[in-house]
Design a protein around this motif. Structure first.
Motif, PDB file in Angstrom:
ATOM      1  N   SER A  88      -3.949   6.345  -4.880  1.00  0.00           N
ATOM      2  CA  SER A  88      -4.018   6.155  -3.449  1.00  0.00           C
ATOM      3  C   SER A  88      -3.157   4.696  -3.062  1.00  0.00           C
ATOM      4  O   SER A  88      -2.866   4.864  -1.790  1.00  0.00           O
ATOM      5  CB  SER A  88      -5.468   6.181  -2.964  1.00  0.00           C
ATOM      6  N   ALA A  89      -3.207   4.008  -3.623  1.00  0.00           N
ATOM      7  CA  ALA A  89      -2.268   2.675  -3.255  1.00  0.00           C
ATOM      8  C   ALA A  89      -0.697   3.212  -3.306  1.00  0.00           C
ATOM      9  O   ALA A  89       0.009   2.327  -2.429  1.00  0.00           O
ATOM     10  CB  ALA A  89      -2.604   1.590  -4.201  1.00  0.00           C
ATOM     11  N   ALA A  90      -0.309   3.795  -4.226  1.00  0.00           N
ATOM     12  CA  ALA A  90       1.148   4.181  -4.185  1.00  0.00           C
ATOM     13  C   ALA A  90       1.401   5.188  -3.294  1.00  0.00           C
ATOM     14  O   ALA A  90       2.748   5.432  -2.680  1.00  0.00           O
ATOM     15  CB  ALA A  90       1.442   4.580  -5.717  1.00  0.00           C
ATOM     16  N   CYS A  91       0.632   6.150  -2.931  1.00  0.00           N
ATOM     17  CA  CYS A  91       0.885   7.293  -2.045  1.00  0.00           C
ATOM     18  C   CYS A  91      -0.243   7.059  -0.782  1.00  0.00           C
ATOM     19  O   CYS A  91      -0.910   8.045  -0.571  1.00  0.00           O
ATOM     20  CB  CYS A  91       0.554   8.589  -2.717  1.00  0.00           C
ATOM     21  N   PRO A  92       0.035   6.230  -0.059  1.00  0.00           N
ATOM     22  CA  PRO A  92      -1.019   5.887   0.966  1.00  0.00           C
ATOM     23  C   PRO A  92      -1.077   7.021   2.174  1.00  0.00           C
ATOM     24  O   PRO A  92      -2.036   7.210   2.575  1.00  0.00           O
ATOM     25  CB  PRO A  92      -0.767   4.657   1.437  1.00  0.00           C
ATOM     26  N   ILE A  93       0.206   7.420   2.637  1.00  0.00           N
ATOM     27  CA  ILE A  93       0.146   8.489   3.453  1.00  0.00           C
ATOM     28  C   ILE A  93      -0.563   9.810   3.184  1.00  0.00           C
ATOM     29  O   ILE A  93      -1.305  10.386   3.689  1.00  0.00           O
ATOM     30  CB  ILE A  93       1.503   8.595   3.908  1.00  0.00           C
ATOM     31  N   SER A  97      -4.706   6.427   2.910  1.00  0.00           N
ATOM     32  CA  SER A  97      -5.169   5.044   2.620  1.00  0.00           C
ATOM     33  C   SER A  97      -4.670   3.866   3.267  1.00  0.00           C
ATOM     34  O   SER A  97      -4.504   2.959   2.501  1.00  0.00           O
ATOM     35  CB  SER A  97      -5.415   4.988   0.992  1.00  0.00           C
ATOM     36  N   CYS A  98      -3.681   4.413   4.348  1.00  0.00           N
ATOM     37  CA  CYS A  98      -3.131   3.291   4.689  1.00  0.00           C
ATOM     38  C   CYS A  98      -3.601   2.055   5.364  1.00  0.00           C
ATOM     39  O   CYS A  98      -3.029   0.809   5.221  1.00  0.00           O
ATOM     40  CB  CYS A  98      -2.115   3.769   6.022  1.00  0.00           C
ATOM     41  N   ASN A  99      -5.010   2.006   5.547  1.00  0.00           N
ATOM     42  CA  ASN A  99      -5.645   0.785   6.006  1.00  0.00           C
ATOM     43  C   ASN A  99      -6.081  -0.015   4.961  1.00  0.00           C
ATOM     44  O   ASN A  99      -6.750  -1.166   4.981  1.00  0.00           O
ATOM     45  CB  ASN A  99      -6.921   1.341   6.585  1.00  0.00           C
ATOM     46  N   THR A 100      -5.903   0.489   3.684  1.00  0.00           N
ATOM     47  CA  THR A 100      -6.263  -0.392   2.563  1.00  0.00           C
ATOM     48  C   THR A 100      -5.007  -0.958   2.000  1.00  0.00           C
ATOM     49  O   THR A 100      -3.929  -0.161   1.464  1.00  0.00           O
ATOM     50  CB  THR A 100      -6.920   0.606   1.359  1.00  0.00           C
ATOM     51  N   CYS A 101      -4.822  -2.386   1.867  1.00  0.00           N
ATOM     52  CA  CYS A 101      -3.859  -2.984   1.440  1.00  0.00           C
ATOM     53  C   CYS A 101      -3.871  -3.212  -0.114  1.00  0.00           C
ATOM     54  O   CYS A 101      -4.626  -4.343  -0.519  1.00  0.00           O
ATOM     55  CB  CYS A 101      -3.408  -4.163   2.174  1.00  0.00           C
ATOM     56  N   ALA A 102      -3.322  -2.619  -1.113  1.00  0.00           N
ATOM     57  CA  ALA A 102      -3.405  -2.759  -2.436  1.00  0.00           C
ATOM     58  C   ALA A 102      -2.321  -2.311  -3.024  1.00  0.00           C
ATOM     59  O   ALA A 102      -1.483  -1.694  -2.602  1.00  0.00           O
ATOM     60  CB  ALA A 102      -4.692  -1.735  -2.781  1.00  0.00           C
ATOM     61  N   ASP A 103      -2.000  -2.969  -4.352  1.00  0.00           N
ATOM     62  CA  ASP A 103      -0.965  -2.686  -5.304  1.00  0.00           C
ATOM     63  C   ASP A 103      -1.630  -1.554  -6.281  1.00  0.00           C
ATOM     64  O   ASP A 103      -2.642  -1.649  -6.733  1.00  0.00           O
ATOM     65  CB  ASP A 103      -0.560  -3.982  -6.175  1.00  0.00           C
ATOM     66  N   PRO A 104      -0.944  -0.635  -6.503  1.00  0.00           N
ATOM     67  CA  PRO A 104      -1.332   0.241  -7.629  1.00  0.00           C
ATOM     68  C   PRO A 104      -1.079   0.038  -9.068  1.00  0.00           C
ATOM     69  O   PRO A 104      -0.174   0.084  -9.812  1.00  0.00           O
ATOM     70  CB  PRO A 104      -0.060   1.497  -7.243  1.00  0.00           C
ATOM     71  N   ALA A 145       0.811  -4.821  -1.379  1.00  0.00           N
ATOM     72  CA  ALA A 145       0.176  -5.999  -1.211  1.00  0.00           C
ATOM     73  C   ALA A 145       0.979  -7.135  -1.484  1.00  0.00           C
ATOM     74  O   ALA A 145       1.023  -8.064  -1.020  1.00  0.00           O
ATOM     75  CB  ALA A 145      -1.271  -6.142  -1.868  1.00  0.00           C
ATOM     76  N   THR A 146       1.759  -7.043  -2.892  1.00  0.00           N
ATOM     77  CA  THR A 146       2.389  -8.337  -3.543  1.00  0.00           C
ATOM     78  C   THR A 146       4.009  -8.242  -2.273  1.00  0.00           C
ATOM     79  O   THR A 146       4.263  -9.478  -2.016  1.00  0.00           O
ATOM     80  CB  THR A 146       2.960  -7.708  -4.866  1.00  0.00           C
ATOM     81  N   CYS A 147       4.303  -7.099  -1.870  1.00  0.00           N
ATOM     82  CA  CYS A 147       5.506  -7.235  -1.097  1.00  0.00           C
ATOM     83  C   CYS A 147       5.371  -7.434   0.346  1.00  0.00           C
ATOM     84  O   CYS A 147       6.155  -7.516   1.180  1.00  0.00           O
ATOM     85  CB  CYS A 147       6.187  -5.820  -1.265  1.00  0.00           C
ATOM     86  N   GLY A 148       3.964  -7.426   0.893  1.00  0.00           N
ATOM     87  CA  GLY A 148       3.658  -7.686   1.898  1.00  0.00           C
ATOM     88  C   GLY A 148       4.220  -6.714   3.139  1.00  0.00           C
ATOM     89  O   GLY A 148       4.588  -6.648   4.269  1.00  0.00           O
ATOM     90  N   ALA A 149       4.037  -5.474   2.526  1.00  0.00           N
ATOM     91  CA  ALA A 149       4.194  -4.204   3.324  1.00  0.00           C
ATOM     92  C   ALA A 149       2.946  -3.518   3.980  1.00  0.00           C
ATOM     93  O   ALA A 149       2.977  -2.503   4.036  1.00  0.00           O
ATOM     94  CB  ALA A 149       4.993  -3.236   2.276  1.00  0.00           C
TER      95      ALA A 149
END
Length: 150
Positions: A88-93, A97-104, A145-149
């Motif tokens: 869900s972190a790598a494929c947020p669309i 899960s776009c509202n969750t800012c996380a790294d996979p 999250a790491t990349c500020g995206a």
């Protein structure tokens, strides 16, 4: 050479000119400036699925992982596949899960870095502060999250 005299046209214009506006006897009220409402939400960065091939951990399968793209997550049993670690972190669309800012963090992914195709994770991307930007660009901001995206 330019002159200050008006020129005469050979052809008439396709539509007549507006009639001159005659002054009114009394002044008219000024038109109030338009008002705008306050924004309803704060603008957010674009949310994107990772375009990279992801190595997704499996449980109880012959191989310890499957190597897939987010398009695979979207094709069948999306809800179940989005529950796989890191998906869900790598494929947020795809996973909504776009509202969750996380790294996979549970995933490894394949990308080209310094001319070599490598398989790494978000720990590699964030390991050296001076290289984060270049690694984020190379890994297409998969570590949101790491990349500020997000």
């Amino acid at each position: 050479d330019p002159t200050n005299r008006p020129t005469k046209s050979i052809k008439p214009s396709p539509s007549p000119s507006a009639a001159p506006i005659a002054p009114t006897g009394t002044p008219t009220a000024a038109t109030p400036a338009p008002t705008t409402s306050a924004p309803t939400s704060t603008p957010s960065l674009t949310c994107n699925d990772s375009p990279l091939r992801l190595k997704i951990p499996t449980v109880g399968k012959p191989k310890p992982y499957v190597s897939r793209y987010c398009s695979w997550v979207a094709t069948k049993d999306t809800g179940g596949r989005c529950q796989l670690p890191g998906v869900s972190a790598a494929c947020p669309i795809t996973c909504g899960s776009c509202n969750t800012c996380a790294d996979p963090d549970e995933l490894r992914f394949k990308f080209t870095y310094n001319g070599n195709e490598i398989v790494r994770n978000c720990d590699f991307v964030r390991r050296l502060p001076t290289k984060i930007y270049g690694r984020c660009v190379a890994s297409a901001d998969t570590c949101r999250a790491t990349c500020g995206a997000c």
